[in-house]
Design an enzyme around this catalytic site. Structure first.
Site, PDB file in Angstrom:
ATOM      1  N   GLY A 171      -4.332  -7.915  26.898  1.00 56.99           N
ATOM      2  CA  GLY A 171      -3.230  -8.843  26.664  1.00 56.99           C
ATOM      3  C   GLY A 171      -2.699  -9.443  27.947  1.00 56.99           C
ATOM      4  O   GLY A 171      -2.400 -10.641  28.028  1.00 56.99           O
ATOM      5  N   ASP A 176      -9.893  -7.293  18.900  1.00 57.30           N
ATOM      6  CA  ASP A 176      -9.539  -8.603  18.350  1.00 57.30           C
ATOM      7  C   ASP A 176      -8.615  -9.424  19.236  1.00 57.30           C
ATOM      8  O   ASP A 176      -8.201 -10.517  18.864  1.00 57.30           O
ATOM      9  CB  ASP A 176      -8.899  -8.447  16.970  1.00 57.30           C
ATOM     10  N   ASP A 225       6.032  -4.715  12.427  1.00 60.96           N
ATOM     11  CA  ASP A 225       7.251  -4.825  11.631  1.00 60.96           C
ATOM     12  C   ASP A 225       8.467  -5.088  12.514  1.00 60.96           C
ATOM     13  O   ASP A 225       9.302  -5.943  12.213  1.00 60.96           O
ATOM     14  CB  ASP A 225       7.476  -3.540  10.829  1.00 60.96           C
ATOM     15  N   GLY A 227       0.799  -1.219   0.000  1.00 62.49           N
ATOM     16  CA  GLY A 227       0.000   0.000   0.000  1.00 62.49           C
ATOM     17  C   GLY A 227       0.827   1.260   0.000  1.00 62.49           C
ATOM     18  O   GLY A 227       0.278   2.361  -0.012  1.00 62.49           O
ATOM     19  N   SER A 272       0.454  -9.489  18.861  1.00 63.38           N
ATOM     20  CA  SER A 272       0.471 -10.539  19.887  1.00 63.38           C
ATOM     21  C   SER A 272       1.252 -11.751  19.414  1.00 63.38           C
ATOM     22  O   SER A 272       2.048 -12.329  20.163  1.00 63.38           O
ATOM     23  CB  SER A 272      -0.959 -10.953  20.248  1.00 63.38           C
ATOM     24  N   HIS A 304      -0.869   4.581   7.304  1.00 61.54           N
ATOM     25  CA  HIS A 304      -1.736   3.406   7.413  1.00 61.54           C
ATOM     26  C   HIS A 304      -3.178   3.803   7.705  1.00 61.54           C
ATOM     27  O   HIS A 304      -3.929   3.069   8.353  1.00 61.54           O
ATOM     28  CB  HIS A 304      -1.244   2.460   8.518  1.00 61.54           C
TER      29      HIS A 304
END
Length: 584
Positions: free
Chosen positions: A569, A417, A108, A53, A460, A220
């Site tokens: 988390g 998520d 990344d 992108g 994660s 992004h």
């Protein structure tokens, strides 16, 4: 709002194939989404990459004097460790070492970092340098995360690539890494946009009204740090809202690089994808004028074009490189280099670099043997597989049971998520228990690391994969041979090594409201007492503490008030431990 756009099936792979067809000296490995070229055996190879992108970044900068290869993830998503490691193997086969130039985004950094760790375990000379040039998010808000990577990334590619071409045979991987860091430390960038971009295959969404625009947008589709209403003139946008963030030395939150009137400066005006070349050239001229009039800076080199995009992003960014600072530091470290302009102006045939040109070459062939990805580590540490299997299943059951609660927490401080991601990870482990080594815990942990990285994905997956890979290395360091049983003492020491390995790739620490707030207390308590139940209790206390302070990492750090919500988390990690504890 309806936005018309051209759509194609399988856009990522189709785009990569089209790029390779147009650039026959570059080879595409379709199944890995890796592109690479020939590299001289006595020189350092350079790999970059990230989510697609941003074209022509990064594949467009593969060429002599720039990148040796690029690894492409899905749209705005990091490539997997498997992809990156295979790219490393491919270019390493004909080079003296591999430098990974990584944009400073969590996914990344984690996946490229884990790939470097695995490459080094395979005997490959590999380093990671993380690029950050954004000034929109200052020191206070950015905290330990650091600066995002924007269009300054391509200057790092160009200058470091030229260094590798001309000097890496002498100075090696350490010298090439140092040259890259010198450039990064001399860069600042700020972006702005009239609206969000249209992502292929997705409905166009925006939070901006027709009378609004944003300053400090990333690449992004993330929101900017400032909304302007009404939309100012382009001249006012540059002079009053963008250049001060780059150059105001009184703004201690954003004064990342000092610029003086007599400094030689490179100006790069980058098109985020949706602005005409006509207007980009005009913006370059206006920026040049304001730099001279308001700051006494006359750029020695002006560059403009489409280099780091966000699809059709209707915006642009301004990058300044303090060439005086970079030249001085390069000359101190490498006396042959008198000026950074020697490297910036050096020849390259990278197709995305505007001064370059196409030169027909034979594309390298693919060595299929290099692409084998079986996890092979030193096999040490005898353990009870039946107990391990029982613990994993119990931990997985507890995660599945707790998923609604974890998801509910993540909808408040994240993107909702986390619960699903953790379930995917534990399901991946339990599904593949039959392929995990039953005699060597070091090999078993390496295999679990690979399973998690493949099944979880995202931040994660990267965190847990690095942690467990570190645990595998810890067992190798502390066990003498395959027959030596893994005692509590060995496991405790290995856990500490695993935590230190993870800390190489994240700046999150106790008090950051992340997984670390539960993980570190667990590791430290188990190392001290060798008592699993006490360690679980310490982890639970750490997780609960995350509801008492603001988050400093991840999406929660952008929420206005995350101080009353437990980090999902950390909670997920504790739930897994509780499941294990129930059958321990």
């Amino acid at each position: 709002m309806t936005v018309k756009s051209f759509e194609v099936s399988d856009p990522v792979l189709s785009s990569l194939k089209g790029f390779a067809l147009a650039n026959p000296s570059i080879t595409l490995v379709p199944e890995e989404k890796v592109l690479f070229r020939e590299t001289a055996s006595d020189k350092i190879a350079i790999i970059s990459g990230g989510g697609t992108g941003h074209e022509p970044s990064h594949a467009g900068f593969i060429g002599q004097g720039m990148l040796s290869g690029a690894v492409c993830g899905d749209i705005f998503a990091s490539p997997s460790t498997k992809q990156i490691l295979n790219a490393i193997r491919l270019v390493n086969a004909k080079s003296s070492g591999v430098l990974l130039l990584v944009k400073n985004y969590t996914g990344d950094v984690l996946h490229f970092g884990l790939s470097a760790e695995r490459a080094r375990a395979l005997g490959i000379n590999c380093h990671v340098v993380v690029i950050g040039d954004d000034v929109a998010v200052g020191r206070e808000k950015g905290g330990m995360v650091g600066r995002r990577a924007l269009a300054g990334t391509v200057l790092v590619h160009k200058i470091t690539g030229a260094f590798a071409e001309a000097h890496s045979a002498k100075y090696g991987l350490d010298g090439t890494s140092k040259a890259a860091q010198i450039v990064i430390d001399s860069l600042v960038t700020i972006g702005s946009s009239l609206d969000h971009c249209k992502v292929p295959g997705r409905k166009f969404e925006t939070t901006l009204e027709a009378t609004q625009m944003e300053v400090g947008m990333g690449i992004h589709n993330e929101p900017g740090v400032q909304t302007l209403e009404p939309i100012p003139s382009t001249e006012e946008l540059i002079s009053k809202h963008m250049l001060p963030k780059l150059l105001d030395q009184n703004d201690k939150d954003r004064a990342f690089v000092d610029f003086k009137k007599d400094d030689e400066v490179v100006l790069l005006v980058n098109n985020l994808g949706g602005v005409s070349n006509f207007i980009i050239s005009a913006i370059a001229e206006k920026t040049h004028t304001f730099l001279k009039e308001q700051y006494g800076i006359t750029p020695k080199k002006i560059m403009s074009g489409t280099l780091m995009t966000a699809f059709n992003g209707n915006g642009f960014s301004i990058t300044l490189l303090n060439a005086t600072k970079a030249s001085k530091e390069l000359n101190t470290a490498f006396p042959e280099i008198k000026s950074v302009f020697e490297l910036l102006d050096a020849y390259t045939d990278a197709p995305g670099w505007s001064p370059g040109f196409f030169e027909a070459k034979s594309a390298p062939s693919i060595d299929s043997a290099v692409l084998q990805t079986d996890v092979k580590v030193t096999e040490v540490g005898n353990y009870d597989f039946n107990s391990f299997s029982k613990w994993m299943k119990a931990g997985a059951e507890q995660i599945i049971k707790a998923e609604p609660h974890i998801t509910q927490l993540d909808t408040q401080v994240g993107d909702g998520d986390c619960g699903y991601t953790l379930v995917a990870g534990v399901n991946g482990i339990t599904k593949d228990l039959n392929v995990i080594s039953k005699t060597s815990l070091s090999e078993a942990m390496a295999q679990v690391s690979d399973i998690i990285e493949s099944s979880m994905g995202g931040t994660s997956g990267g965190l847990y994969s690095i942690l467990i890979s570190g645990l595998s290395h810890g067992i190798i360091q502390t066990c003498k041979n395959k027959s030596e049983p893994v005692t509590k003492e060995i496991f405790a020491e290995s856990l500490e090594i695993a935590l230190e390995t993870l800390y190489k790739y994240t700046r999150a620490r106790i008090g950051s409201s992340t997984l670390i707030d539960a993980l570190e207390p667990f590791v430290k308590e188990f190392a001290s007492s060798k008592d699993f139940k006490k360690a679980v209790a310490a982890a639970e206390a750490g997780a609960k503490s995350t509801a008492t302070f603001e988050a400093k990492f991840g999406r929660a750090s952008y929420v206005s008030d995350s101080s009353s919500v437990e980090d999902p988390g950390a909670v997920g990690f504790v739930e897994f431990l509780k499941g294990v504890e129930s059958v321990f």
